[in-house]
Design an enzyme around this catalytic site. Structure first.
Site, short mmCIF file in Angstrom:
data_model
loop_
_atom_site.label_atom_id
_atom_site.label_comp_id
_atom_site.label_asym_id
_atom_site.label_seq_id
_atom_site.Cartn_x
_atom_site.Cartn_y
_atom_site.Cartn_z
N HIS A 87 5.33 6.08 -1.08
CA HIS A 87 6.15 4.91 -1.40
C HIS A 87 5.39 3.62 -1.13
CE1 HIS A 87 6.57 5.30 2.97
NE2 HIS A 87 6.83 4.00 2.98
N HIS B 68 0.82 -1.21 0.00
CA HIS B 68 0.00 0.00 0.00
C HIS B 68 0.85 1.25 0.00
CE1 HIS B 68 1.17 -0.86 4.12
NE2 HIS B 68 1.11 0.45 4.31
#
Lengths: 171, 171
Positions: free
Chosen positions: B115, B34
């Site tokens: 990220h 995620h």
């Protein structure tokens, strides 16, 4: 891609079920404790869009309902699965049945027995030992269900939520 | 209860990231790959209802946007985290920033560096070995983000999705 439809109950109930799954369910890390509403099915991106609109209309016409749990059961000898039985509920049965109609008209591999898995893939001996122990648990639980989720499966076998459907609201 | 907000990217990208996480990320089994939009925060049931209405209005006013990935990065020496860097995106930054305003006005523990974690909690030596290897990966990926999710954490550390927010739609 492979999709499935499930209810995730309250955090409290999930925590309780996980305390058993940790020891007895090899799928512990793949998905949170859940009540399966529709067994895994394959769908293309195009089919999915039609299915989501259909599921949304079902959710929209469903009212939040209560579930009751007070019993541990087992699918032995069909499967060595030990579970918390969710008591018969017309609303739950109706929701399940609707999720096998229209663009979701798939074959049902099992009769619908709403449950939360506590343990599975146990050897016969382990199954009988664990079941005997878990049957003595004193559990009485009631909660309101107001949503369910459409999930897809990753290559490692784990499940990610794609969409949340709330009763009386649809998507 | 502890809540967080995240984007789950496409299955393809999740599968790719999981192929590294399996070896290098001890949180592999706790949550799918995620992009964190908002770090974990505590909320009561009452606060949550206000927050959901607020998040819904943000989602409603956000258009789907593209993300680009072409680089592996690291938070060393702050944290031994190796990640797929999501290129700077005004839309992503704006979404993140809005999720720290109004009823979501929490302190930000880090600057926002979007990220996907590939590895974490690595020893210094392991970190430097793995980073050297992963920096040679040839990756170029673009996809459209059209939704994000509100999650809560169970006692075992894993995360369950509570609500899906779609851009241009809200809840």
């Amino acid at each position: 891609m492979k999709y499935g439809i499930a209810i995730f109950p309250s955090k409290n109930l999930q925590d309780k079920v996980n305390s058993y799954r940790k020891r007895y369910d090899p799928h512990y890390a793949l998905i949170a404790p859940h009540i399966t509403l529709k067994e895994p099915f394959e769908a293309t991106e195009e089919e999915l869009q039609e299915q989501i609109a259909f599921i949304s209309s079902i959710a929209n016409e469903t009212e939040p309902f209560s579930i009751f749990i007070n019993k541990v059961g087992s699918f032995h000898p069909v499967n060595n699965v030990i579970y918390l039985k969710v008591n018969d509920s017309e609303q739950l049965k109706s929701l399940h049945d609707q999720l096998y109609t229209g663009p979701l008209d798939h074959q049902q591999p099992y009769n619908f027995v709403p449950h939360l898995t506590m343990g599975q893939k146990l050897s016969d001996e382990e199954h009988s030992d664990v079941l005997e122990r878990l049957r003595m648990i004193d559990i009485e639980h009631e909660e309101t269900i107001d949503r369910f989720q459409l999930l897809y499966q990753l290559e490692n076998g784990s499940w990610t939520v794609y969409e949340t459907f709330r009763f009386g609201k649809g998507v």
